[in-house]
Design a protein around this motif. Structure first.
Motif, mmCIF file in Angstrom:
data_model
loop_
_atom_site.group_PDB
_atom_site.id
_atom_site.type_symbol
_atom_site.label_atom_id
_atom_site.label_comp_id
_atom_site.label_asym_id
_atom_site.label_seq_id
_atom_site.Cartn_x
_atom_site.Cartn_y
_atom_site.Cartn_z
ATOM 1 N N GLU A 1 0.840 -1.202 0.000
ATOM 2 C CA GLU A 1 0.000 0.000 0.000
ATOM 3 C C GLU A 1 0.876 1.254 0.000
ATOM 4 O O GLU A 1 2.005 1.229 0.483
ATOM 5 N N THR A 2 0.328 2.345 -0.507
ATOM 6 C CA THR A 2 1.079 3.600 -0.598
ATOM 7 C C THR A 2 1.573 4.064 0.765
ATOM 8 O O THR A 2 2.737 4.429 0.924
ATOM 9 N N ARG A 3 0.711 4.046 1.752
ATOM 10 C CA ARG A 3 1.119 4.492 3.097
ATOM 11 C C ARG A 3 2.239 3.614 3.640
ATOM 12 O O ARG A 3 3.225 4.113 4.183
ATOM 13 N N ARG B 1 7.884 2.940 5.009
ATOM 14 C CA ARG B 1 9.104 2.156 4.839
ATOM 15 C C ARG B 1 10.236 3.047 4.322
ATOM 16 O O ARG B 1 11.359 2.989 4.819
ATOM 17 N N PHE B 2 9.942 3.867 3.333
ATOM 18 C CA PHE B 2 10.932 4.779 2.758
ATOM 19 C C PHE B 2 11.522 5.679 3.847
ATOM 20 O O PHE B 2 12.736 5.800 3.982
ATOM 21 N N PRO C 1 5.129 10.589 6.957
ATOM 22 C CA PRO C 1 4.790 10.991 5.592
ATOM 23 C C PRO C 1 3.321 11.375 5.472
ATOM 24 O O PRO C 1 2.462 10.808 6.149
ATOM 25 N N VAL C 2 3.050 12.334 4.626
ATOM 26 C CA VAL C 2 1.681 12.777 4.375
ATOM 27 C C VAL C 2 1.206 12.047 3.118
ATOM 28 O O VAL C 2 1.761 12.226 2.036
ATOM 29 N N VAL C 3 0.208 11.213 3.269
ATOM 30 C CA VAL C 3 -0.311 10.412 2.167
ATOM 31 C C VAL C 3 -1.749 10.831 1.924
ATOM 32 O O VAL C 3 -2.564 10.832 2.826
ATOM 33 N N GLY D 1 -1.215 11.599 -3.840
ATOM 34 C CA GLY D 1 0.151 11.088 -3.722
ATOM 35 C C GLY D 1 0.726 11.299 -2.349
ATOM 36 O O GLY D 1 0.026 11.574 -1.390
ATOM 37 N N VAL D 2 2.029 11.169 -2.296
ATOM 38 C CA VAL D 2 2.748 11.273 -1.028
ATOM 39 C C VAL D 2 3.543 12.552 -1.005
ATOM 40 O O VAL D 2 4.152 12.931 -1.958
#
Length: 79
Positions: free
Chosen positions: A2-4, A9-10, A72-74, A78-79
């Motif tokens: 998932e994007t979040r 992870r990044f 992070p802002v999701v 996008g992020v």
């Protein structure tokens, strides 16, 4: 993934790897043909080879051990 989850992870890898100067862990986050900008007016680092050279150069004189990132802002765009 998932994007979040990918964004978290990044950030987590960057936080740990920056503090430990672990270039290999950072490079695993990027595609072979990535384009990375460290500063807005510098030429970009093209590909993992250039990015790795930049990171090694940056870490050579750096003594940072406490690295912090905001969550992070999701969102829908996008992020």
């Amino acid at each position: 993934m998932e994007t979040r989850e990918a964004a978290e992870r990044f950030v987590g890898v960057w936080r740990r790897a920056w503090a430990e100067h672990d270039v290999d862990a950072l490079l695993e986050l990027y595609a072979e043909d990535c384009v990375h900008r460290s500063m807005p007016f510098r030429a970009p680092h093209r590909g993992r080879g250039e990015l790795g050279a930049y990171l090694r150069w940056s870490f050579a004189a750096e003594r940072v051990t406490d690295v912090r990132f905001s969550a992070p802002v999701v969102g829908a765009d996008g992020v």
